[in-house]
Design a protein around this motif. Structure first.
Motif, PDB file in Angstrom:
ATOM      1  N   GLY A  44       0.784   3.548   2.224  1.00  0.00           N
ATOM      2  CA  GLY A  44       1.130   3.847   3.279  1.00  0.00           C
ATOM      3  C   GLY A  44       2.229   3.008   3.833  1.00  0.00           C
ATOM      4  O   GLY A  44       3.179   3.620   4.660  1.00  0.00           O
ATOM      5  N   SER A  45       2.298   1.722   3.451  1.00  0.00           N
ATOM      6  CA  SER A  45       3.775   0.745   3.677  1.00  0.00           C
ATOM      7  C   SER A  45       4.848   1.217   2.992  1.00  0.00           C
ATOM      8  O   SER A  45       5.960   1.242   3.423  1.00  0.00           O
ATOM      9  CB  SER A  45       3.268  -0.483   3.516  1.00  0.00           C
ATOM     10  OG  SER A  45       3.251  -0.844   2.209  1.00  0.00           O
TER      11      SER A  45
ATOM     12  N   SER B 180       0.906  -1.222  -0.054  1.00  0.00           N
ATOM     13  CA  SER B 180      -0.082  -0.226   0.055  1.00  0.00           C
ATOM     14  C   SER B 180       0.904   1.223  -0.179  1.00  0.00           C
ATOM     15  O   SER B 180       2.132   1.209   0.269  1.00  0.00           O
ATOM     16  CB  SER B 180      -0.932   0.146   1.053  1.00  0.00           C
ATOM     17  OG  SER B 180      -0.237   0.310   2.439  1.00  0.00           O
TER      18      SER B 180
ATOM     19  N   GLY C 181       3.005   1.912   8.471  1.00  0.00           N
ATOM     20  CA  GLY C 181       2.251   2.896   7.836  1.00  0.00           C
ATOM     21  C   GLY C 181       0.870   2.877   8.261  1.00  0.00           C
ATOM     22  O   GLY C 181       0.523   1.662   8.789  1.00  0.00           O
ATOM     23  N   ARG C 182       0.327   3.765   8.320  1.00  0.00           N
ATOM     24  CA  ARG C 182      -1.277   3.890   8.382  1.00  0.00           C
ATOM     25  C   ARG C 182      -1.914   4.065   7.017  1.00  0.00           C
ATOM     26  O   ARG C 182      -1.718   5.090   6.572  1.00  0.00           O
ATOM     27  CB  ARG C 182      -1.831   5.104   9.398  1.00  0.00           C
ATOM     28  CG  ARG C 182      -1.559   4.703  10.841  1.00  0.00           C
ATOM     29  CD  ARG C 182      -2.201   5.747  11.736  1.00  0.00           C
ATOM     30  NE  ARG C 182      -3.504   5.283  11.832  1.00  0.00           N
ATOM     31  CZ  ARG C 182      -3.778   4.261  12.694  1.00  0.00           C
ATOM     32  NH1 ARG C 182      -2.697   3.513  13.453  1.00  0.00           N
ATOM     33  NH2 ARG C 182      -4.913   4.011  12.972  1.00  0.00           N
ATOM     34  N   GLY C 183      -2.547   3.185   6.779  1.00  0.00           N
ATOM     35  CA  GLY C 183      -3.112   3.336   5.314  1.00  0.00           C
ATOM     36  C   GLY C 183      -4.646   2.486   5.318  1.00  0.00           C
ATOM     37  O   GLY C 183      -5.018   2.255   6.205  1.00  0.00           O
TER      38      GLY C 183
ATOM     39  N   PRO D 114       2.423   8.435   9.337  1.00  0.00           N
ATOM     40  CA  PRO D 114       0.934   9.000   8.814  1.00  0.00           C
ATOM     41  C   PRO D 114       0.835   8.699   7.302  1.00  0.00           C
ATOM     42  O   PRO D 114       1.848   8.370   6.550  1.00  0.00           O
ATOM     43  CB  PRO D 114       0.812  10.734   9.197  1.00  0.00           C
ATOM     44  CG  PRO D 114       2.258  11.020   9.501  1.00  0.00           C
ATOM     45  CD  PRO D 114       3.130   9.998   9.801  1.00  0.00           C
ATOM     46  N   VAL D 115      -0.501   8.700   6.815  1.00  0.00           N
ATOM     47  CA  VAL D 115      -0.595   8.701   5.387  1.00  0.00           C
ATOM     48  C   VAL D 115      -0.009   9.899   4.611  1.00  0.00           C
ATOM     49  O   VAL D 115      -0.122  10.777   4.953  1.00  0.00           O
ATOM     50  CB  VAL D 115      -2.168   8.469   5.335  1.00  0.00           C
ATOM     51  CG1 VAL D 115      -2.714   8.316   3.797  1.00  0.00           C
ATOM     52  CG2 VAL D 115      -2.793   7.386   5.994  1.00  0.00           C
TER      53      VAL D 115
ATOM     54  N   ALA E  40       5.463   4.711   2.342  1.00  0.00           N
ATOM     55  CA  ALA E  40       5.999   5.800   2.985  1.00  0.00           C
ATOM     56  C   ALA E  40       6.704   5.321   4.331  1.00  0.00           C
ATOM     57  O   ALA E  40       7.673   5.887   4.611  1.00  0.00           O
ATOM     58  CB  ALA E  40       4.592   6.500   3.664  1.00  0.00           C
TER      59      ALA E  40
ATOM     60  N   THR F  93       4.548   4.814  14.086  1.00  0.00           N
ATOM     61  CA  THR F  93       3.332   4.871  12.958  1.00  0.00           C
ATOM     62  C   THR F  93       3.898   6.340  12.082  1.00  0.00           C
ATOM     63  O   THR F  93       3.560   7.267  12.388  1.00  0.00           O
ATOM     64  CB  THR F  93       2.002   4.765  13.570  1.00  0.00           C
ATOM     65  OG1 THR F  93       2.085   3.821  14.494  1.00  0.00           O
ATOM     66  CG2 THR F  93       0.943   4.776  12.545  1.00  0.00           C
TER      67      THR F  93
END
Length: 187
Positions: free
Chosen positions: A24-25, A22, A122-124, A152-153, A27, A150
């Motif tokens: 998010g991951s 994703s 990541g937060r996704g 952020p998106v 990032a 964590t």
């Protein structure tokens, strides 16, 4: 601690990053590289996978060829995520990709098992995704024996989720057929 190259537990410093492919991951991978560089640490990008139907389903109906295919697909997904994150370039830190069989949260906590590790996530996913699946960052923050960071998106992804939500709300308020026609006011 950062400059020594070794941690109090005797192992080399490690930054463990949860990877799903994703945005998010991805990032989180970039942040993990920055953290590994700062700490002189090895980067462990980790992708967890489970058999179709989960472990319980697999025990009821084992199929080794299917299991091998799913494992190979997970390995390819991790290679694809690393290519997407780094464009084939060397990230500049020691890199040891890990593909592990298991539910994501417990698998990440299992790999990041040293007190000196740093677990980066990541937060996704949208709201629906988070409601359907257990929160991996929440699980890891509660259970990990090391610090959890964590990420952020990414701003662009957050804006995309916001636009999708606005679009859904707008569709709910529109009539199914052609909309009402406005007539000019008289007089």
């Amino acid at each position: 601690m950062y400059g020594s190259g070794r941690h109090e537990d005797g192992g080399a410093p490690r930054v463990v990053v949860g990877v799903s492919g994703s945005l998010g991951s991805l990032a989180a991978l970039h942040r993990g590289v920055a953290e590994a560089r700062e700490r002189g640490a090895e980067l462990l990008p980790v992708l967890a996978w489970e058999p179709p139907g989960g472990e319980h389903g697999y025990r009821r109906s084992p199929c080794p060829p299917l299991l091998a295919a799913v494992r190979e697909a997970a390995e390819q997904r991790l290679r694809d995520a690393l290519d997407a994150a780094f464009g084939g370039a060397d990230p500049g830190v020691p890199l040891r990709p890990v593909v592990i069989r298991g539910e994501t949260g417990p698998a990440l906590v299992h790999v990041a098992d040293r007190p000196g590790d740093l677990l980066v996530l990541g937060r996704g996913g949208g709201v629906l995704h988070r409601r359907l699946r257990r929160s991996v960052p929440g699980y890891c923050a509660r259970r990990a024996g090391c610090p959890v960071l964590t990420v952020p998106v990414p701003e662009l992804l957050a804006e995309l989720h916001e636009l999708e939500a606005m679009n859904r709300r707008a569709r709910l308020h529109l009539p199914a057929g052609p909309g009402p026609r406005l007539l000019p006011a008289k007089g």
